[in-house]
Design an enzyme around this catalytic site. Structure first.
Site, short mmCIF file in Angstrom:
data_model
loop_
_atom_site.label_atom_id
_atom_site.label_comp_id
_atom_site.label_asym_id
_atom_site.label_seq_id
_atom_site.Cartn_x
_atom_site.Cartn_y
_atom_site.Cartn_z
N HIS A 172 0.82 -1.21 0.00
CA HIS A 172 0.00 0.00 0.00
C HIS A 172 0.86 1.27 0.00
CE1 HIS A 172 -3.37 -2.64 0.53
NE2 HIS A 172 -3.03 -2.98 1.76
N ASP A 176 -5.09 -8.28 -2.61
CA ASP A 176 -5.38 -8.00 -1.21
C ASP A 176 -6.63 -8.70 -0.70
OD1 ASP A 176 -5.28 -6.96 1.32
OD2 ASP A 176 -5.44 -4.87 0.74
#
Length: 456
Positions: free
Chosen positions: A270, A321
């Site tokens: 991220h 994810d």
């Protein structure tokens, strides 16, 4: 030996025609030469592209896709989504985990992903106690990859605390937690399996700075080999950044850069909220940023400064994810579109006078394989691995288009149905959009979902 003929193949960043690829039993490409379909074991009329590495997956979360889209009494955020996730995972059994992971990995293969970094933190039994076999849940992930054929970099997660400053973990986090000693034992046990599992490698994943204390992080880095991939969630949410500053007087990436040897072994997952000196530090280190645009959009994380980062030579990779939607094209598309919306311009991440989609795709292929500890296996060139996807030349998003627009047409105007065939180490695992085990896997997944939803 396996021989594949390609009418068109993206090799070395260039489109080449009428090539014969020979792959040895280990999966390595040993020759690429002019040839014909009559010389091949498999003939592909379409556009062959390198397989993509998916660097960040939480397999079990595929089963909760769509279950956290109902608004609550208060403003929803990553943190409220996390509470739904905790409630859901409480009952997942080892066999159910394998059923979910197998379904997920079939979907990844059909999207064009040929390897996955499984950021695996669901270690313990439902009561929080270790299984008699501490690798029980990890073994189910391995079994799912063997069943489907996808390459695996297993990233067992060290998770100790519920927040910065060694905060006591919540009851819902009991299935994640490990002491450092027990975690190192788990990693050692998993490493011993690698020689017996084709396409498997091991890395480690200290979950985040909020979930692992500095002493354990340093202890882990001093224990593992210097070239082992190391992945970490970092700077995903503004609250996380604020909490880190309150704890250490430093921002998360700033703290990491000041306290560890940030290098090309690292994947910073991220890294959404950065300031200029952090952007430069990551780019200069050679670390990869693992971006998950679909999940980051779904959770309202924010936009990673991809234009500035890539402009400084920063390396990117893609992951799925939370696995709410498996689409390689959509991950690439959202990465570019987020930049367009933020900067109110077009073709932000492309090179001048070149294909935007092709640059994003190839950068992510290279960065993704680096992040998974497979840097020599990323391209369709001699010495690389025979991992590829073939795009359907008759698909409506591609048919009739000039060759230099094929990748753009797939990523910006297409979806998973563009992917026709997929091979791992030269062996076809998807043919005409179909995986040989998908019906059995889907049936088992349906049974697991029925059981899990009934328990909510």
């Amino acid at each position: 030996m396996i021989k594949h003929y390609f009418s068109d193949i993206l090799s070395g960043g260039r489109w080449l025609q009428d090539l014969l690829m020979t792959v040895d039993p280990s999966g390595s490409i040993i020759s690429l030469s002019k040839g014909s379909s009559s010389e091949a074991d498999h003939s592909h009329t379409g556009y062959a592209v390198p397989g993509m590495a998916n660097v960040h997956s939480h397999a079990f979360q595929r089963a909760m896709a769509g279950l956290a889209e109902f608004s609550g009494n208060e403003a929803d955020s990553f943190w409220s989504w996390r509470n739904v996730m905790y409630s859901f995972l409480g009952e997942i059994s080892p066999d159910q985990l394998q059923a979910i992971a197998s379904q997920l990995y079939v979907e990844m293969l059909k999207a064009g992903f040929t390897s996955v970094g499984e950021f695996h933190y669901l270690h313990n039994d439902t009561d929080g106690q270790a299984f008699s076999n501490p690798a029980e849940m990890s073994d189910k992930i391995v079994a799912a990859t063997l069943e489907t054929g996808i390459g695996l970099t297993l990233l067992p997660v060290l998770y100790q605390y519920g927040g910065f400053g060694a905060m006591e973990p919540k009851a819902q986090q009991r299935r994640f937690t490990h002491s450092l000693d027990h975690f190192v034992d788990l990693v050692d046990k998993l490493q011993k399996r690698v020689p017996d599992v084709a396409g498997m490698s091991i890395g480690v994943a200290p979950h985040s700075l909020r979930a692992v204390d500095p002493e354990a992080l340093m202890g882990l880095l001093n224990t593992i080999s210097a070239d082992m991939p190391c992945h970490i969630h970092i700077a995903e949410q503004n609250q996380e950044v604020e909490d880190c500053v309150n704890w250490s007087d430093q921002r998360p990436v700033e703290w990491l850069n000041n306290n560890v040897d940030l290098s090309d072994r690292w994947c910073l997952v991220h890294a959404t909220h950065l300031v200029p000196n952090e952007i430069a530090a990551i780019a200069n280190s050679g670390a990869v940023v693992g971006l998950c645009p679909i999940t980051e959009a779904n959770l309202g994380d924010g936009l990673f400064p991809a234009s500035e980062f890539m402009g400084q030579g920063g390396r990117i990779a893609l992951g799925s994810d939370s696995n709410i939607l498996i689409s390689l094209a959509e991950e690439c598309r959202l990465l570019e579109y987020g930049q367009r919306l933020n900067l109110q311009s077009r073709n932000i991440l492309g090179s001048k006078n070149a294909s935007t989609g092709e640059r994003i795709f190839l950068e992510a292929v290279t960065g993704g394989h680096q992040a998974l500890g497979r840097p020599g296996k990323s391209g369709l060139e001699v010495g690389g691995q025979g991992n590829f996807a073939v795009l359907d030349p008759l698909h409506p998003s591609i048919i009739g288009k000039p060759k230099h627009t094929v990748i753009d047409s797939w990523l910006f105007a297409g979806d998973n149905s563009v992917v026709k065939d997929v091979a791992i180490d030269g062996k076809l695992v998807v043919i005409d959009g179909h995986h040989s085990s998908e019906e059995v896997i889907k049936e088992r997944f349906g049974k697991a979902m029925t059981e899990l939803v009934a328990s909510l």
